[in-house]
Design an enzyme around this catalytic site. Sequence first.
Site, mmCIF file in Angstrom:
data_model
loop_
_atom_site.group_PDB
_atom_site.id
_atom_site.type_symbol
_atom_site.label_atom_id
_atom_site.label_comp_id
_atom_site.label_asym_id
_atom_site.label_seq_id
_atom_site.Cartn_x
_atom_site.Cartn_y
_atom_site.Cartn_z
ATOM 1 N N ARG A 149 102.177 56.250 84.580
ATOM 2 C CA ARG A 149 101.437 56.317 83.541
ATOM 3 C C ARG A 149 101.231 57.597 83.200
ATOM 4 N NH1 ARG A 149 97.547 51.280 83.959
ATOM 5 N NH2 ARG A 149 99.014 49.901 82.921
ATOM 6 N N GLN A 198 104.427 57.085 78.076
ATOM 7 C CA GLN A 198 103.474 55.950 77.467
ATOM 8 C C GLN A 198 104.249 55.241 76.365
ATOM 9 O OE1 GLN A 198 100.340 58.385 75.879
ATOM 10 N NE2 GLN A 198 98.989 56.736 76.266
ATOM 11 N N ASP A 222 105.961 52.197 78.210
ATOM 12 C CA ASP A 222 105.204 51.356 79.041
ATOM 13 C C ASP A 222 105.188 50.059 78.566
ATOM 14 O OD1 ASP A 222 103.113 50.434 80.469
ATOM 15 O OD2 ASP A 222 101.831 51.870 79.899
ATOM 16 N N SER A 282 101.921 47.794 79.330
ATOM 17 C CA SER A 282 100.759 47.869 78.243
ATOM 18 C C SER A 282 101.133 47.198 76.887
ATOM 19 C CB SER A 282 100.357 49.449 77.699
ATOM 20 O OG SER A 282 100.047 50.059 79.187
ATOM 21 N N TYR A 297 95.281 52.248 87.968
ATOM 22 C CA TYR A 297 95.307 50.874 88.107
ATOM 23 C C TYR A 297 94.083 50.409 89.126
ATOM 24 C CZ TYR A 297 99.982 49.780 86.733
ATOM 25 O OH TYR A 297 100.917 49.736 85.914
HETATM 26 N N1 LIG Z 1 99.679 55.968 80.099
HETATM 27 C C1 LIG Z 1 98.761 55.751 80.500
HETATM 28 O O1 LIG Z 1 97.951 56.678 80.705
HETATM 29 C C2 LIG Z 1 97.994 54.291 80.329
HETATM 30 C C3 LIG Z 1 98.922 53.276 80.285
HETATM 31 C C4 LIG Z 1 98.437 52.017 80.429
HETATM 32 C C5 LIG Z 1 97.016 51.774 80.911
HETATM 33 N N2 LIG Z 1 96.396 53.095 81.196
HETATM 34 C C6 LIG Z 1 94.865 52.848 81.478
HETATM 35 O O2 LIG Z 1 94.716 52.065 82.977
HETATM 36 C C7 LIG Z 1 93.589 51.482 83.024
HETATM 37 C C8 LIG Z 1 94.063 50.043 83.769
HETATM 38 O O3 LIG Z 1 94.837 49.143 82.752
HETATM 39 P P1 LIG Z 1 95.830 47.979 82.954
HETATM 40 O O4 LIG Z 1 95.819 47.190 81.840
HETATM 41 O O5 LIG Z 1 96.679 48.473 83.556
HETATM 42 O O6 LIG Z 1 94.879 47.309 84.163
HETATM 43 P P2 LIG Z 1 95.456 46.102 84.938
HETATM 44 O O7 LIG Z 1 96.323 45.017 84.137
HETATM 45 O O8 LIG Z 1 96.037 46.612 86.401
HETATM 46 O O9 LIG Z 1 93.919 45.363 85.379
HETATM 47 C C9 LIG Z 1 93.060 45.131 84.419
HETATM 48 C C10 LIG Z 1 91.814 45.564 84.663
HETATM 49 O O10 LIG Z 1 91.231 44.801 85.705
HETATM 50 C C11 LIG Z 1 90.512 45.359 86.386
HETATM 51 N N3 LIG Z 1 89.966 45.083 87.815
HETATM 52 C C12 LIG Z 1 90.769 44.795 88.726
HETATM 53 N N4 LIG Z 1 89.957 44.254 90.078
HETATM 54 C C13 LIG Z 1 88.563 43.992 89.259
HETATM 55 C C14 LIG Z 1 87.410 43.401 89.805
HETATM 56 N N5 LIG Z 1 87.558 42.826 91.100
HETATM 57 N N6 LIG Z 1 86.382 43.551 88.900
HETATM 58 C C15 LIG Z 1 86.534 43.906 87.830
HETATM 59 N N7 LIG Z 1 87.532 44.596 87.161
HETATM 60 C C16 LIG Z 1 88.872 44.487 87.960
HETATM 61 C C17 LIG Z 1 91.142 46.832 86.560
HETATM 62 O O11 LIG Z 1 90.170 47.969 86.854
HETATM 63 C C18 LIG Z 1 91.717 47.004 85.292
HETATM 64 O O12 LIG Z 1 90.833 47.848 84.337
HETATM 65 C C19 LIG Z 1 93.051 51.378 81.753
HETATM 66 O O13 LIG Z 1 91.924 52.239 81.669
HETATM 67 C C20 LIG Z 1 94.106 51.857 80.668
HETATM 68 O O14 LIG Z 1 93.709 52.463 79.887
HETATM 69 C C21 LIG Z 1 96.998 54.191 81.020
#
Ligand SMILES: NC(=O)c1ccc[n+]([C@@H]2O[C@H](COP(=O)([O-])OP(=O)(O)OC[C@H]3O[C@@H](n4cnc5c(N)ncnc54)[C@H](O)[C@@H]3O)[C@@H](O)[C@H]2O)c1
Length: 390
Positions: free
Chosen positions: A128, A133, A136, A139, A235
């Site tokens: 990430r 990006q 990804d 995403s 994550y």
């Molecule tokens: N290139 C990058 O920098 C990049 C790319 C993708 C995502 N992200 C960021 O990473 C973060 C995670 O995104 P994702 O879609 O991969 O997440 P994910 O699909 O792995 O999980 C979904 C969400 O569930 C939440 N979660 C897990 N257990 C939980 C619980 N018990 N209670 C409440 N919430 C819970 C996690 O904190 C996460 O936000 C986001 O902030 C996203 O913007 C960054």
Amino acid sequence: MIVGVPKESYPGERRVAIVPAVLPALAKGGLEVLVEAGAGFSAGYPDREYADKGARIAASREELFRAAEVIAQVLCHGSNDKTGKADLPLLRPAQTLVGFLRPLGQLETLEELAATGVTSFSVELMPRTTRAQSMDALSSMATICGYKAVVMAADTLPRIFPMLTTAAGTITPGRVLIIGAGVAGLQAIATARRLGAVASAYDMRPAAKEQVQSLGGRFVELPIEAKDAQDARGYGTAQGEEFYRRQRELLSDAVAANDVVITAAVVPGKKSPVLVTKEMVARMAPGSVIVDLAAERGGNCELTRGGEIAVEHGVTIIGQFNLASSVPYHASQMYARNLTAFLLNLVKDGKVQINQNDEIHRETLVTEGRAIVNARVREFFALPAQAKGA
Ligand SMILES: NC(=O)c1ccc[n+]([C@@H]2O[C@H](COP(=O)([O-])OP(=O)(O)OC[C@H]3O[C@@H](n4cnc5c(N)ncnc54)[C@H](O)[C@@H]3O)[C@@H](O)[C@H]2O)c1
């Protein structure tokens, strides 16, 4: 170098790994495309459109796998746990496979893949970073799923989402709660807001608050704090059962107060935490809707039936799998752009050139030389670390 695009074989899968629009970019990088006849049809991309952009069409799957040096797929053996195995005899050494491999799923499927000799890359393991990006795919698919979850909920709910003031009186807006504000959850907030609903969201990662608010959602604060809520890759992390019990207790009123609950709280490689119990479902108004985007990983709702739509206590609980496949045109377009960016970084001078100093290569490479070579995957399955250069 020939990139082969097989027709996806997972039952009901409508996506395709490469769409015609990316062919010119691949050609610039020295990559020719060979498409299995009909591969893009269910996503809205007929063979003719591929041919118009310079692709050749392979009459059979066998011919495609024989001719292609790189296989670009959506669901490969591993993530395709129904029919993926049938492709194993078609894979060979000196061939590269890129797609969803479910690298933290079953060790056996990775061993089977390794045994073919194919060099495989898992898009799920994409780092990430800003540089990665554009590659990804998780995403991309999460974006599609978040959107589709809201559309399905809106279609199922016996109410409309927007507030209306009409001669026939005022209609109050629909209320949508999102639990887990990652990429899918954030897209769900944006979509629910566009449809006129009042959206709120909860996530255990404190960083999510600002993102939710920037999309016009209200952040639900709970008086509990997750321990190391976020790992180094961004994550969410697994928490203890006591934390989950407190979460359920504290979320109960918020769940009861909403017409739609979309759950998207997942933890990579782990069963999803149950955050909505059957008692919480029973407190929701009849006609309410839950869309459980974590259904494939066991579900965030206790009453979710994986792959199905259930009605319990008058509440419809949508636990269908593979939602991204139900928006195949744009899901394929986004995935194809992700794969194109990845392939253009991997192939240099007409050859796949794996550079262990490039974290994109190093972190996504799963099998090579008949072995599972990925450090994170080996650690996850408690396999001994490989000696450097082995
Ligand atoms: N290139 C990058 O920098 C990049 C790319 C993708 C995502 N992200 C960021 O990473 C973060 C995670 O995104 P994702 O879609 O991969 O997440 P994910 O699909 O792995 O999980 C979904 C969400 O569930 C939440 N979660 C897990 N257990 C939980 C619980 N018990 N209670 C409440 N919430 C819970 C996690 O904190 C996460 O936000 C986001 O902030 C996203 O913007 C960054």
